[in-house]
Design a protein around this motif. Structure first.
Motif, PDB file in Angstrom:
ATOM      1  N   ASN A 253     108.726  21.441   7.278  1.00 44.27           N
ATOM      2  CA  ASN A 253     108.956  22.198   8.557  1.00 44.27           C
ATOM      3  C   ASN A 253     108.357  21.508   9.850  1.00 44.27           C
ATOM      4  OD1 ASN A 253     108.951  25.055   7.783  1.00 44.27           O
ATOM      5  ND2 ASN A 253     107.272  24.534   6.653  1.00 44.27           N
ATOM      6  N   LEU A 254     109.201  21.020  10.906  1.00 43.92           N
ATOM      7  CA  LEU A 254     108.978  20.370  12.093  1.00 43.92           C
ATOM      8  C   LEU A 254     108.711  21.049  13.186  1.00 43.92           C
ATOM      9  CD1 LEU A 254     111.334  17.439  11.120  1.00 43.92           C
ATOM     10  CD2 LEU A 254     108.945  17.234  11.213  1.00 43.92           C
ATOM     11  N   VAL A 255     107.498  21.280  13.723  1.00 38.12           N
ATOM     12  CA  VAL A 255     107.320  22.238  14.829  1.00 38.12           C
ATOM     13  C   VAL A 255     107.126  21.291  16.016  1.00 38.12           C
ATOM     14  CG1 VAL A 255     105.738  24.079  15.796  1.00 38.12           C
ATOM     15  CG2 VAL A 255     106.155  23.833  13.338  1.00 38.12           C
ATOM     16  N   PRO A 256     107.980  21.310  17.171  1.00 33.93           N
ATOM     17  CA  PRO A 256     107.890  20.391  18.281  1.00 33.93           C
ATOM     18  C   PRO A 256     106.561  21.273  19.290  1.00 33.93           C
ATOM     19  CG  PRO A 256     109.715  22.193  18.487  1.00 33.93           C
ATOM     20  CD  PRO A 256     109.172  22.344  17.073  1.00 33.93           C
ATOM     21  N   GLY A 257     105.861  20.272  19.849  1.00 29.46           N
ATOM     22  CA  GLY A 257     104.972  20.694  20.827  1.00 29.46           C
ATOM     23  C   GLY A 257     104.198  19.625  21.387  1.00 29.46           C
ATOM     24  N   THR A 258     103.031  19.761  22.172  1.00 29.79           N
ATOM     25  CA  THR A 258     102.526  18.660  22.850  1.00 29.79           C
ATOM     26  C   THR A 258     101.073  18.436  22.389  1.00 29.79           C
ATOM     27  OG1 THR A 258     103.643  19.337  24.853  1.00 29.79           O
ATOM     28  CG2 THR A 258     101.790  17.856  25.353  1.00 29.79           C
ATOM     29  N   TYR A 259     100.576  17.291  22.111  1.00 34.68           N
ATOM     30  CA  TYR A 259      99.315  16.962  21.436  1.00 34.68           C
ATOM     31  C   TYR A 259      98.238  17.069  22.728  1.00 34.68           C
ATOM     32  CZ  TYR A 259      95.599  14.575  19.081  1.00 34.68           C
ATOM     33  OH  TYR A 259      94.368  14.396  18.426  1.00 34.68           O
ATOM     34  N   ARG A 260      97.236  17.899  22.438  1.00 36.99           N
ATOM     35  CA  ARG A 260      96.129  17.917  23.528  1.00 36.99           C
ATOM     36  C   ARG A 260      94.919  18.141  22.864  1.00 36.99           C
ATOM     37  NH1 ARG A 260      99.844  20.938  27.003  1.00 36.99           N
ATOM     38  NH2 ARG A 260     100.374  19.718  28.698  1.00 36.99           N
ATOM     39  N   ALA A 261      93.878  17.250  22.863  1.00 38.67           N
ATOM     40  CA  ALA A 261      92.644  17.496  22.369  1.00 38.67           C
ATOM     41  C   ALA A 261      92.343  17.923  21.022  1.00 38.67           C
ATOM     42  CB  ALA A 261      91.699  18.392  23.441  1.00 38.67           C
ATOM     43  N   GLY A 262      93.224  17.328  20.110  1.00 39.66           N
ATOM     44  CA  GLY A 262      93.057  17.680  18.736  1.00 39.66           C
ATOM     45  C   GLY A 262      93.910  18.725  18.354  1.00 39.66           C
ATOM     46  N   GLU A 263      94.753  19.138  18.882  1.00 35.98           N
ATOM     47  CA  GLU A 263      95.660  20.527  18.874  1.00 35.98           C
ATOM     48  C   GLU A 263      97.092  20.086  19.127  1.00 35.98           C
ATOM     49  OE1 GLU A 263      92.816  24.194  19.518  1.00 35.98           O
ATOM     50  OE2 GLU A 263      94.050  23.473  21.193  1.00 35.98           O
ATOM     51  N   VAL A 264      98.231  20.642  18.612  1.00 35.02           N
ATOM     52  CA  VAL A 264      99.527  20.555  18.691  1.00 35.02           C
ATOM     53  C   VAL A 264      99.865  21.984  19.480  1.00 35.02           C
ATOM     54  CG1 VAL A 264     101.848  20.608  17.983  1.00 35.02           C
ATOM     55  CG2 VAL A 264     100.067  19.136  17.094  1.00 35.02           C
ATOM     56  N   VAL A 265      99.915  21.912  20.734  1.00 38.46           N
ATOM     57  CA  VAL A 265     100.177  23.200  21.793  1.00 38.46           C
ATOM     58  C   VAL A 265     101.769  23.489  21.575  1.00 38.46           C
ATOM     59  CG1 VAL A 265     100.251  24.460  23.772  1.00 38.46           C
ATOM     60  CG2 VAL A 265      98.480  22.605  23.123  1.00 38.46           C
ATOM     61  N   VAL A 266     102.171  24.640  20.951  1.00 32.31           N
ATOM     62  CA  VAL A 266     103.697  24.952  20.628  1.00 32.31           C
ATOM     63  C   VAL A 266     103.998  25.726  22.047  1.00 32.31           C
ATOM     64  CG1 VAL A 266     105.220  26.161  18.985  1.00 32.31           C
ATOM     65  CG2 VAL A 266     103.255  25.136  18.364  1.00 32.31           C
ATOM     66  N   GLU A 267     104.988  25.482  22.787  1.00 30.40           N
ATOM     67  CA  GLU A 267     105.541  26.122  23.839  1.00 30.40           C
ATOM     68  C   GLU A 267     105.814  27.643  23.400  1.00 30.40           C
ATOM     69  OE1 GLU A 267     108.961  25.403  27.323  1.00 30.40           O
ATOM     70  OE2 GLU A 267     108.593  23.985  25.690  1.00 30.40           O
ATOM     71  N   GLY A 268     105.033  28.442  23.990  1.00 29.67           N
ATOM     72  CA  GLY A 268     105.717  29.766  23.792  1.00 29.67           C
ATOM     73  C   GLY A 268     104.791  30.374  22.832  1.00 29.67           C
ATOM     74  N   GLY A 269     104.087  29.443  22.101  1.00 31.01           N
ATOM     75  CA  GLY A 269     103.252  29.801  20.734  1.00 31.01           C
ATOM     76  C   GLY A 269     101.711  29.589  20.551  1.00 31.01           C
ATOM     77  N   PRO A 270     101.181  29.357  19.262  1.00 27.29           N
ATOM     78  CA  PRO A 270      99.890  29.022  19.198  1.00 27.29           C
ATOM     79  C   PRO A 270      99.577  27.840  19.419  1.00 27.29           C
ATOM     80  CG  PRO A 270     100.976  29.256  17.189  1.00 27.29           C
ATOM     81  CD  PRO A 270     101.958  29.490  18.360  1.00 27.29           C
ATOM     82  N   ALA A 271      98.463  27.314  19.444  1.00 32.17           N
ATOM     83  CA  ALA A 271      97.899  25.892  19.671  1.00 32.17           C
ATOM     84  C   ALA A 271      97.297  25.729  18.048  1.00 32.17           C
ATOM     85  CB  ALA A 271      96.532  25.696  20.709  1.00 32.17           C
ATOM     86  N   LEU A 272      97.796  24.670  17.578  1.00 35.47           N
ATOM     87  CA  LEU A 272      97.386  24.655  16.165  1.00 35.47           C
ATOM     88  C   LEU A 272      96.602  23.420  15.971  1.00 35.47           C
ATOM     89  CD1 LEU A 272     101.309  24.712  14.712  1.00 35.47           C
ATOM     90  CD2 LEU A 272      99.591  26.512  14.827  1.00 35.47           C
ATOM     91  N   PRO A 273      95.465  23.506  15.469  1.00 37.01           N
ATOM     92  CA  PRO A 273      94.310  22.473  15.356  1.00 37.01           C
ATOM     93  C   PRO A 273      94.834  21.412  14.168  1.00 37.01           C
ATOM     94  CG  PRO A 273      93.205  24.665  14.895  1.00 37.01           C
ATOM     95  CD  PRO A 273      94.893  24.974  14.944  1.00 37.01           C
ATOM     96  N   VAL A 274      94.653  20.035  14.807  1.00 37.70           N
ATOM     97  CA  VAL A 274      95.021  19.292  13.808  1.00 37.70           C
ATOM     98  C   VAL A 274      94.092  18.032  13.724  1.00 37.70           C
ATOM     99  CG1 VAL A 274      97.667  19.514  13.871  1.00 37.70           C
ATOM    100  CG2 VAL A 274      96.501  17.932  15.510  1.00 37.70           C
ATOM    101  N   GLY A 275      93.180  18.073  14.745  1.00 40.00           N
ATOM    102  CA  GLY A 275      92.120  17.161  14.857  1.00 40.00           C
ATOM    103  C   GLY A 275      92.392  15.808  15.503  1.00 40.00           C
ATOM    104  N   PRO A 276      91.672  14.878  15.548  1.00 43.01           N
ATOM    105  CA  PRO A 276      92.010  13.594  16.359  1.00 43.01           C
ATOM    106  C   PRO A 276      93.124  12.760  15.373  1.00 43.01           C
ATOM    107  CG  PRO A 276      89.582  13.998  16.005  1.00 43.01           C
ATOM    108  CD  PRO A 276      90.142  14.847  15.297  1.00 43.01           C
ATOM    109  N   ARG A 277      93.919  12.229  16.039  1.00 40.80           N
ATOM    110  CA  ARG A 277      94.962  11.572  15.405  1.00 40.80           C
ATOM    111  C   ARG A 277      95.126   9.983  15.925  1.00 40.80           C
ATOM    112  NH1 ARG A 277      97.334  14.199  10.846  1.00 40.80           N
ATOM    113  NH2 ARG A 277      96.442  16.298  10.976  1.00 40.80           N
ATOM    114  N   ALA A 278      94.886   9.185  15.019  1.00 45.37           N
ATOM    115  CA  ALA A 278      94.952   7.667  15.806  1.00 45.37           C
ATOM    116  C   ALA A 278      96.407   7.413  16.239  1.00 45.37           C
ATOM    117  CB  ALA A 278      94.722   6.848  14.523  1.00 45.37           C
ATOM    118  N   GLY A 279      96.258   6.784  17.465  1.00 48.66           N
ATOM    119  CA  GLY A 279      97.505   6.317  18.183  1.00 48.66           C
ATOM    120  C   GLY A 279      98.431   7.455  18.733  1.00 48.66           C
ATOM    121  N   VAL A 280      97.699   8.580  18.708  1.00 47.54           N
ATOM    122  CA  VAL A 280      98.619   9.790  19.372  1.00 47.54           C
ATOM    123  C   VAL A 280      97.608   9.954  20.694  1.00 47.54           C
ATOM    124  CG1 VAL A 280      99.487  12.232  19.216  1.00 47.54           C
ATOM    125  CG2 VAL A 280      99.411  10.745  17.261  1.00 47.54           C
TER     126      VAL A 280
END
Length: 368
Positions: A253-280
């Motif tokens: 599953n590949l979900v496009p979004g924007t990384y902000r403060a430890g979350e992947v924010v899906v356009e028109g959808g939820p913000a998914l917590p992913v935690g700090p990511r090195a290099g992102v």
């Protein structure tokens, strides 16, 4: 390119690589079939070149075998530069998808063909052919003609013919592609077993991800003439280095979004917590990747990433059931559940039902 050291690959630190490609390229006019490819394959390693049609894997194999000349770069076998040598001067043999057997010769004579051309004595030929046919479970069929054999048996004859010459490296160009699914899976196990017993380096070309994962010590995933990732089967499946590898190696599953403060924010959808990511960095456009079998539909555990969705489709396929869960318009995740003794038809989710799904943070990747 990501590389991972395996047990087999450790031999390369002490001895010359069985195969080394140094900045190999092959172009046809302005078009590149292979571009700046560098690989080290260790003695005794089962190494697979994996990728879709046209990615350059067969061209790479043909350059190792001497059937295609590289435009640039160097090819070494056992530390010896063989770039300019013709195929018959290289200590390699090739098993092709078509097998290329001689129908007018018996199985034994097919296997003996290369030995006779090399001037090996009759007694030695007889002993080596008999031994190799026993190894591939064809000893009782030595006098048969290839056209009377099954597809799996013909594949074994081709393999025996290639191995009886004791090559330094065996090249295999999609040798199982013509077999039906059940026989192909059986031959995957047998081929790997034979390779371990003989200890010869195998370089295997395939477009089948299951074959590469099942048989290989290491896999190089190719795309558009380049290696996108090289590592153990576990590495390339569990830790894909790119969106292409994640999507090509099985289902992801590949979900496009924007990384902000430890979350992947899906356009028109939820913000998914992913935690700090090195290099992102914040504001980066990313894809969140999670395998269908890593997502839970019930008995969610504390600490999981949780998200609500709606079941849009249920696909029963015997051992497993696949659910398509819509998180937001245009954003659907595939969830795979095993059908165990405890999972009854009446317990399955139906289309239109609201569900909460979840996955462990370590099973989620954030890819540029």
């Amino acid at each position: 390119m990501t590389t991972t050291t395996t047990t087999a690959a450790l031999a390369a630190t002490d001895t010359a690589s069985a195969v080394r490609l140094e900045s190999i390229s092959k172009s046809y006019g302005d078009s590149f079939a292979v571009r700046d490819l560098t690989l080290d394959i260790a003695p005794g390693e089962f190494f697979s070149l994996l990728g879709p049609s046209g990615c350059g894997k067969t061209t790479s194999l043909r350059m190792i075998g001497g059937f295609t000349d590289p435009t640039d770069g160097t090819i070494l076998l056992g530390g010896e530069d063989v770039t300019a040598l013709p195929p018959n001067k290289r200590n390699v043999n090739t098993v092709f998808q078509s097998y290329a057997l001689f129908d007018h010769l018996s199985v034994a004579d097919n296997v003996a063909f290369g030995l006779k051309r090399a001037g090996v004595g009759r007694t030695e030929i007889r002993e080596r052919v008999a031994g190799m046919l026993e190894r591939v479970q064809l000893g009782s069929l030595a006098d048969r003609k290839p056209h009377t054999l099954s597809g799996g048996q013909r594949q074994r004859v081709a393999l025996a013919r290639a191995l009886v010459n004791r090559p330094q490296v065996l090249l295999l160009d999609e040798p199982l592609a013509a077999l039906d699914l059940k026989l192909r899976r059986q031959m995957q196990v047998e081929l790997k077993q034979i390779q371990r017993e003989i200890g010869i380096t195998f370089v295997f070309v395939t477009h089948d991800q299951d074959e590469a994962l099942t048989m290989s010590d290491r896999v190089a995933v190719m795309n558009e003439g380049r290696v996108e990732q090289c590592g153990t089967p576990e590495d390339v499946y569990e830790r894909p280095a790119s969106r292409f590898v994640a999507s090509f190696m099985g289902t992801s599953n590949l979900v496009p979004g924007t990384y902000r403060a430890g979350e992947v924010v899906v356009e028109g959808g939820p913000a998914l917590p992913v935690g700090p990511r090195a290099g992102v960095s914040d504001g980066s456009r990313v894809s969140l990747s999670v395998r269908p079998e890593k997502i839970w539909l019930s008995d969610l555990e504390p600490g999981m990433t949780r998200v609500n969705g709606v079941v849009r489709e249920t696909v029963y396929s015997g051992p497993t059931t696949t659910y398509l869960i819509e998180l937001a318009p245009g954003i659907t995740l595939s969830v795979l559940e095993q059908n165990t003794d405890r999972s009854r038809m009446e317990d399955r989710w139906s289309g239109g039902e609201s569900v909460e799904i979840g996955w462990r943070p370590e099973h989620c990747l954030v890819l540029d």
